[in-house]
Write an enzyme that holds these catalytic residues in place. Structure first.
Site, short mmCIF file in Angstrom:
data_model
loop_
_atom_site.label_atom_id
_atom_site.label_comp_id
_atom_site.label_asym_id
_atom_site.label_seq_id
_atom_site.Cartn_x
_atom_site.Cartn_y
_atom_site.Cartn_z
N TRP A 32 60.44 60.73 51.81
CA TRP A 32 61.09 61.85 50.97
C TRP A 32 62.22 61.05 49.99
CZ3 TRP A 32 60.61 62.27 56.02
CH2 TRP A 32 61.85 61.68 56.85
N ARG A 33 62.31 59.76 50.08
CA ARG A 33 63.26 59.08 49.11
C ARG A 33 62.41 58.41 48.11
NH1 ARG A 33 67.03 56.27 54.05
NH2 ARG A 33 68.35 58.34 54.29
N GLU A 45 64.42 68.17 54.13
CA GLU A 45 65.59 68.84 54.63
C GLU A 45 65.66 69.86 55.75
OE1 GLU A 45 68.59 67.33 54.63
OE2 GLU A 45 68.16 65.77 53.03
N TYR A 128 74.74 73.36 55.27
CA TYR A 128 74.37 71.95 55.10
C TYR A 128 73.02 71.83 54.28
CZ TYR A 128 71.56 67.86 55.79
OH TYR A 128 70.83 66.67 55.53
N ASP A 146 76.33 67.41 58.57
CA ASP A 146 75.50 67.71 59.49
C ASP A 146 75.87 66.79 60.92
OD1 ASP A 146 75.47 64.93 59.26
OD2 ASP A 146 72.92 64.99 59.47
#
Length: 373
Positions: A32-33, A45, A128, A146
DNA sequence: TACCCGTGGCT
DNA sequence: TAGCCAAGGGT
């Protein structure tokens, strides 16, 4: 009144530089980066809530294969969405996610909103997650606090508030608002979490490898191992369960859909009942409750398996039997959301892990008895 | 606020 | 090994 006085003597620009430089060099290569697509950031997330990175990776990759865009997730059947989440836990996360994605498709032309007010109204997006999406995907200087961030900052700033208390999060949000690098919000917030995951770990933090140890008050005082302060959670309670794999003469298997609210909502399972203390055996308890509910007497066979399954707040103590039954009326089947399915189709449904184990045990037993012939 | 909501890895 | 823990949110 708060515990943020340490901030006044910190070299904040240098702290930002030390933290972000470390992150840019040492960050893990995570799926996811690869880009900052708000939809992908959002999905990641939600998956990462209370869930380890190593657990999430394969789920995230498969989810993006099944639902590559926000629109495709919005239009998908809930059954398929739950199947994609099978085994990941906290299943209301994905039902809320799809509900919110549908709202974005309908109300925001498919574009994830970029304001705190709008994004916070979406189902399943709390403080968050809102901050994480806004800072990572949109570069907004919002805190994303978080468990990692609370642990890291409790040590750096020597904050001794109980992080198990919901109100404590506000203290750390205030700290992040003062610390955050507004020109690198994504790297800053992710760096705090990455540091918490890789260096500033709960038990024995690796302070000698820490890029910001010279900014850390707990390290200076030698008290990092007793931070953060966190009270202990309640113990689980045992719930005795009697379950059975019930087949009919056509070799179909009886399954049922769980209620739309509560534990494991909308997942499928093999028929089972909570055992009352007054019943002598779990087998007898199953027979009684099955007969009462379905107006059919099951023929219960051998004991298949015992399973103890621990949830966050309770433990199922399950005894599972084999059984046969016939001629349950269609009305009764429908009213209890039950259906007969071919053995080859069982795995098309989303089951909780405990019931996946039941099915594996059943198949193992069948393969063994087949081999003996 | 306190409790509900999953799962699996680690010590 | 029995707890503790992990990128929380809903009610």
């Amino acid at each position: 009144m708060n515990n943020l006085h340490i901030l006044e003597k910190m070299n904040i620009p240098l702290f930002r530089q030390d933290l972000i430089s470390w992150f840019e060099k040492e960050q893990r290569d995570l799926p996811w980066r690869k880009d900052k697509n708000p939809y992908k950031v959002w999905v990641s997330e939600i998956m990462l809530q209370q869930t380890r990175v190593d657990t999430v990776i394969p789920f995230f990759n498969r989810f993006m294969e099944w639902f590559p865009t926000l629109e495709e997730l919005a239009e998908a059947d809930e059954e398929k969405v739950l199947k994609a989440w099978e085994g990941l836990g906290y299943y209301s996360r994905v039902r809320n996610l799809q509900s919110a994605v549908r709202e974005v498709a309908a109300e925001y032309n498919g574009v994830v909103p970029d304001t705190l007010e709008a994004i916070s109204k979406l189902k399943g997006v709390g403080p968050y997650t809102a901050g994480a999406i806004l800072s990572i995907a949109y570069g907004k200087p919002e805190p994303a606090v978080d468990g990692n961030v609370m642990r890291v900052l409790s040590r750096i700033l020597l904050i001794e508030e109980d992080i198990a208390k919901p109100r404590t999060r506000k203290t750390f949000e205030e700290a992040v608002r003062r610390l955050i690098d507004e020109t690198h919000t994504s790297s800053f917030n992710q760096a705090l979490m990455e540091l918490g995951a890789m260096i500033c770990t709960p038990g024995t933090p690796a302070c000698l490898l820490c890029p910001v140890r010279e900014h850390c008050e707990a390290f200076a005082e030698g008290v990092q191992s007793r931070l953060p302060v966190k009270n202990q959670q309640k113990k689980t309670r045992d719930v005795p369960i009697a379950a059975a794999v019930i087949s009919n003469s056509r070799n179909e298997i009886l399954i049922r859909k769980r209620p739309s609210k509560g534990l494991l909502a909308n997942l499928w399972e093999f028929p089972n009942y909570e055992v009352h203390a007054s019943v002598a055996t779990k087998r007898e308890s199953f027979r009684q409750q099955f007969q009462e509910q379905l107006q059919v007497i099951p023929q219960l066979g051998e004991h298949l398996i015992s399973i103890d399954h621990t949830f966050s707040h309770l433990v199922w103590k399950m005894e599972v039997f084999l059984g046969k039954a016939e001629e349950v009326s269609e009305n009764i089947m429908n009213s209890h959301q039950m259906k007969w399915v071919a053995e080859s189709e069982v795995e098309g449904y989303a089951f909780p892990v405990s019931h996946q184990k039941i099915w594996k045990a059943y198949q193992l037993l069948k393969s063994q008895s087949t081999n003996q012939r």
